[in-house]
Design a protein around this motif. Structure first.
Motif, PDB file in Angstrom:
ATOM      1  N   ALA A   1      51.033 110.743  10.218  1.00  0.00           N
ATOM      2  CA  ALA A   1      52.184 111.947  10.177  1.00  0.00           C
ATOM      3  C   ALA A   1      53.508 112.055   9.460  1.00  0.00           C
ATOM      4  O   ALA A   1      54.040 112.534   9.346  1.00  0.00           O
ATOM      5  CB  ALA A   1      51.513 113.087  10.666  1.00  0.00           C
ATOM      6  N   THR A   2      53.887 110.833   9.108  1.00  0.00           N
ATOM      7  CA  THR A   2      55.101 110.312   8.702  1.00  0.00           C
ATOM      8  C   THR A   2      55.944 110.941   7.673  1.00  0.00           C
ATOM      9  O   THR A   2      56.829 111.613   7.666  1.00  0.00           O
ATOM     10  CB  THR A   2      55.656 108.915   8.974  1.00  0.00           C
ATOM     11  OG1 THR A   2      56.844 108.354   8.285  1.00  0.00           O
ATOM     12  CG2 THR A   2      54.501 108.162   7.299  1.00  0.00           C
ATOM     13  N   VAL A   3      55.432 111.168   6.507  1.00  0.00           N
ATOM     14  CA  VAL A   3      55.399 111.842   5.059  1.00  0.00           C
ATOM     15  C   VAL A   3      55.659 113.735   5.566  1.00  0.00           C
ATOM     16  O   VAL A   3      56.973 113.503   5.453  1.00  0.00           O
ATOM     17  CB  VAL A   3      54.449 111.941   3.843  1.00  0.00           C
ATOM     18  CG1 VAL A   3      54.904 113.123   3.197  1.00  0.00           C
ATOM     19  CG2 VAL A   3      54.739 109.862   3.675  1.00  0.00           C
ATOM     20  N   GLU A   4      54.639 114.518   6.245  1.00  0.00           N
ATOM     21  CA  GLU A   4      54.643 115.191   6.624  1.00  0.00           C
ATOM     22  C   GLU A   4      55.882 115.947   7.878  1.00  0.00           C
ATOM     23  O   GLU A   4      56.356 116.808   7.006  1.00  0.00           O
ATOM     24  CB  GLU A   4      53.471 115.735   7.183  1.00  0.00           C
ATOM     25  CG  GLU A   4      52.353 115.679   6.289  1.00  0.00           C
ATOM     26  CD  GLU A   4      51.557 114.170   6.072  1.00  0.00           C
ATOM     27  OE1 GLU A   4      50.671 114.426   5.504  1.00  0.00           O
ATOM     28  OE2 GLU A   4      52.159 113.190   7.155  1.00  0.00           O
ATOM     29  N   ARG A   5      56.157 115.162   8.422  1.00  0.00           N
ATOM     30  CA  ARG A   5      57.252 115.043   9.256  1.00  0.00           C
ATOM     31  C   ARG A   5      58.643 114.736   8.165  1.00  0.00           C
ATOM     32  O   ARG A   5      59.642 115.850   9.069  1.00  0.00           O
ATOM     33  CB  ARG A   5      57.401 113.951  10.625  1.00  0.00           C
ATOM     34  CG  ARG A   5      55.986 114.560  11.354  1.00  0.00           C
ATOM     35  CD  ARG A   5      56.308 113.756  12.543  1.00  0.00           C
ATOM     36  NE  ARG A   5      55.581 112.383  12.674  1.00  0.00           N
ATOM     37  CZ  ARG A   5      56.273 111.457  12.726  1.00  0.00           C
ATOM     38  NH1 ARG A   5      57.801 111.142  13.033  1.00  0.00           N
ATOM     39  NH2 ARG A   5      55.820 110.355  12.171  1.00  0.00           N
ATOM     40  N   GLU A   6      58.671 113.732   7.922  1.00  0.00           N
ATOM     41  CA  GLU A   6      60.085 113.847   7.098  1.00  0.00           C
ATOM     42  C   GLU A   6      59.998 114.894   6.168  1.00  0.00           C
ATOM     43  O   GLU A   6      61.247 116.190   6.405  1.00  0.00           O
ATOM     44  CB  GLU A   6      59.424 113.018   6.380  1.00  0.00           C
ATOM     45  CG  GLU A   6      61.386 112.501   5.192  1.00  0.00           C
ATOM     46  CD  GLU A   6      60.886 111.006   4.267  1.00  0.00           C
ATOM     47  OE1 GLU A   6      61.481 110.534   4.135  1.00  0.00           O
ATOM     48  OE2 GLU A   6      60.175 110.819   3.307  1.00  0.00           O
ATOM     49  N   ARG A   7      59.676 115.609   5.044  1.00  0.00           N
ATOM     50  CA  ARG A   7      59.421 116.716   4.547  1.00  0.00           C
ATOM     51  C   ARG A   7      59.245 118.230   5.501  1.00  0.00           C
ATOM     52  O   ARG A   7      60.382 118.605   4.811  1.00  0.00           O
ATOM     53  CB  ARG A   7      58.065 117.271   3.710  1.00  0.00           C
ATOM     54  CG  ARG A   7      57.664 116.338   2.409  1.00  0.00           C
ATOM     55  CD  ARG A   7      56.673 116.453   2.166  1.00  0.00           C
ATOM     56  NE  ARG A   7      56.215 115.519   0.636  1.00  0.00           N
ATOM     57  CZ  ARG A   7      55.056 115.272   0.586  1.00  0.00           C
ATOM     58  NH1 ARG A   7      53.938 115.812   1.014  1.00  0.00           N
ATOM     59  NH2 ARG A   7      54.721 114.345  -0.532  1.00  0.00           N
ATOM     60  N   PHE A   8      59.285 118.018   6.458  1.00  0.00           N
ATOM     61  CA  PHE A   8      59.340 118.924   7.357  1.00  0.00           C
ATOM     62  C   PHE A   8      60.906 118.936   7.710  1.00  0.00           C
ATOM     63  O   PHE A   8      61.226 119.721   8.031  1.00  0.00           O
ATOM     64  CB  PHE A   8      58.520 119.032   8.997  1.00  0.00           C
ATOM     65  CG  PHE A   8      59.320 120.346   9.908  1.00  0.00           C
ATOM     66  CD1 PHE A   8      58.220 121.242   9.925  1.00  0.00           C
ATOM     67  CD2 PHE A   8      59.368 120.031  10.903  1.00  0.00           C
ATOM     68  CE1 PHE A   8      58.953 122.127  10.715  1.00  0.00           C
ATOM     69  CE2 PHE A   8      60.105 120.571  11.561  1.00  0.00           C
ATOM     70  CZ  PHE A   8      58.837 122.229  12.053  1.00  0.00           C
ATOM     71  N   LEU A   9      61.634 118.046   8.182  1.00  0.00           N
ATOM     72  CA  LEU A   9      62.476 117.983   8.438  1.00  0.00           C
ATOM     73  C   LEU A   9      63.799 118.357   7.528  1.00  0.00           C
ATOM     74  O   LEU A   9      64.408 119.380   7.542  1.00  0.00           O
ATOM     75  CB  LEU A   9      63.312 116.860   9.238  1.00  0.00           C
ATOM     76  CG  LEU A   9      62.996 116.547  10.637  1.00  0.00           C
ATOM     77  CD1 LEU A   9      62.543 115.506  11.054  1.00  0.00           C
ATOM     78  CD2 LEU A   9      63.672 116.930  11.778  1.00  0.00           C
ATOM     79  N   LEU A  10      63.552 117.184   6.615  1.00  0.00           N
ATOM     80  CA  LEU A  10      64.210 118.069   5.240  1.00  0.00           C
ATOM     81  C   LEU A  10      64.196 119.013   4.981  1.00  0.00           C
ATOM     82  O   LEU A  10      65.478 119.969   4.410  1.00  0.00           O
ATOM     83  CB  LEU A  10      64.087 116.810   3.751  1.00  0.00           C
ATOM     84  CG  LEU A  10      63.909 115.550   4.026  1.00  0.00           C
ATOM     85  CD1 LEU A  10      63.742 114.507   3.207  1.00  0.00           C
ATOM     86  CD2 LEU A  10      65.457 114.890   4.545  1.00  0.00           C
ATOM     87  N   SER A  11      63.245 119.788   5.170  1.00  0.00           N
ATOM     88  CA  SER A  11      63.183 121.625   4.945  1.00  0.00           C
ATOM     89  C   SER A  11      63.852 121.704   5.750  1.00  0.00           C
ATOM     90  O   SER A  11      65.371 123.492   5.250  1.00  0.00           O
ATOM     91  CB  SER A  11      61.388 122.149   4.421  1.00  0.00           C
ATOM     92  OG  SER A  11      61.896 123.568   5.668  1.00  0.00           O
ATOM     93  N   ARG A  12      64.183 121.910   7.388  1.00  0.00           N
ATOM     94  CA  ARG A  12      64.609 122.696   8.126  1.00  0.00           C
ATOM     95  C   ARG A  12      66.837 122.002   7.966  1.00  0.00           C
ATOM     96  O   ARG A  12      67.063 122.807   8.115  1.00  0.00           O
ATOM     97  CB  ARG A  12      64.983 121.784   9.692  1.00  0.00           C
ATOM     98  CG  ARG A  12      62.729 122.270   9.664  1.00  0.00           C
ATOM     99  CD  ARG A  12      62.893 124.003  10.232  1.00  0.00           C
ATOM    100  NE  ARG A  12      62.953 124.798  10.975  1.00  0.00           N
ATOM    101  CZ  ARG A  12      62.638 124.892  11.651  1.00  0.00           C
ATOM    102  NH1 ARG A  12      61.416 125.066  12.104  1.00  0.00           N
ATOM    103  NH2 ARG A  12      63.201 125.379  12.648  1.00  0.00           N
ATOM    104  N   LEU A  13      66.795 121.455   7.019  1.00  0.00           N
ATOM    105  CA  LEU A  13      68.287 120.762   7.141  1.00  0.00           C
ATOM    106  C   LEU A  13      68.295 121.896   5.410  1.00  0.00           C
ATOM    107  O   LEU A  13      69.796 121.544   5.347  1.00  0.00           O
ATOM    108  CB  LEU A  13      68.566 119.548   7.177  1.00  0.00           C
ATOM    109  CG  LEU A  13      68.116 118.082   7.875  1.00  0.00           C
ATOM    110  CD1 LEU A  13      68.114 117.285   8.018  1.00  0.00           C
ATOM    111  CD2 LEU A  13      69.301 119.169   9.572  1.00  0.00           C
TER     112      LEU A  13
END
Length: 324
Positions: free
Chosen positions: A241-253
């Protein structure tokens, strides 16, 4: 299963490191020789390559090889040059606040993990971080206020180069700023694809995409999961789930910026925190690095273990890892 994390301090290579090597060598050797001795470079090739790409580390390498018993196979292994391939998960990101902060999850198999936080003073430079391969590092910080961390880059290619944990050790032994780290990462060959995020005391940061078959790419992204500019290994990307995790982190930032502690806590919950231990990609630890303060903190749900470069204390923690 219970995983014992240990914190060890040894300013110069000595009996503690020798003891670690004796303890881990049977497992190290099985992995290193899994494709046969002829698949690995010779001792002279290993030493010559370190002299070429990491000349500042050559004397230290010789010392560690002697400390490990001086055998041909041990010396070749310790070079971490052209090792067997290995994959991991991992997420990491830089919090966009006033204090420099790098947070990472390390997702890997508990059966192939040293679980040692190592504090060293080699060559006059204090470094602490999560050890791998005796003297390599999965993440760490030095007394110049530089922190580094790695994630797998999501590509199958294997080439001639060093295992990335030794490259991270080299960066922390020789670099003081993010710019210096990027220059070093861009010139030292890496045997597989990895993403290395660097952060210094001045809040300068970068993520460098390392590959064995292309030039390194220095980016300004504060987030790294398990792909680089695009997904190139679709099966691995879906599984981790690399893309989903990346999107989640970018959203948090960006969209929903967190305060520092809330940002750290997000790494202790899905989708960043993984329980896929049976498949070899469970989150073994979360680490938070504050390079300006020389601080490192290991975290698990319900437990925090802090360290400082100036007041590093040895100890141990028993962490329960699910079997499934």
């Amino acid at each position: 299963m219970a995983l014992i994390f240990r914190a060890l301090r040894e300013e110069q290579p000595g009996p503690k490191l020798a003891g670690l090597f004796r303890e881990f060598w049977p497992a190290y050797h099985r992995w290193w020789a899994s494709e046969g001795y002829v698949a690995r470079p010779t001792y002279m090739e290993c030493r010559r390559t370190i002299a070429t790409h990491m000349p500042e580390m050559l004397a230290l390498y010789d010392t560690l090889a002697e400390l490990a018993g001086g055998s041909d196979s041990a010396a070749r292994f310790l070079s971490l040059y052209c090792p067997p391939k290995y994959l991991s998960g991992c997420s990491q990101a830089i919090w966009q606040g006033d204090e420099p902060l790098l947070v990472r999850n390390y997702d890997y198999s508990a059966k192939a993990f040293d679980a040692v936080v190592l504090h060293t003073g080699w060559q006059g430079r204090r470094v602490m971080g999560m050890a791998d391969g005796l003297w390599g590092l999965l993440d760490g910080v030095n007394d110049a206020g530089l922190a580094v961390s790695l994630t797998f880059g999501g590509r199958r290619e294997v080439g001639e180069g060093f295992g990335v944990p030794l490259i991270l050790r080299y960066v922390l032994q020789t670099c003081e700023t993010a710019a210096e780290a990027c220059a070093t990462l861009s010139r030292v060959p890496c045997h597989m694809s990895y993403n290395v995020t660097v952060l210094d005391h001045a809040r300068d940061f970068a993520t460098v995409y390392l590959t064995p078959d292309r030039e390194a790419i220095v980016t300004g992204t504060p987030v790294a999961t398990n792909h680089q500019e695009r997904v190139e290994w679709a099966q691995h990307a879906r599984f981790t789930a690399t893309v989903e995790r990346e999107r989640f982190l970018l959203s948090r930032l960006t969209l929903h910026p967190d305060r520092q502690e809330r940002f750290i806590d997000a790494f202790l919950r899905p989708p960043l925190y993984s329980t896929a231990f049976g498949a070899g990609f469970g989150t073994l630890y979360t680490a938070a690095y504050r390079p300006r303060a020389g601080r490192m903190e290991l975290l698990w749900p319900g437990l925090r273990w802090p360290f400082t470069l100036g007041g590093f204390e040895e100890g141990a923690r028993h962490i329960l890892i699910p079997e499934g």
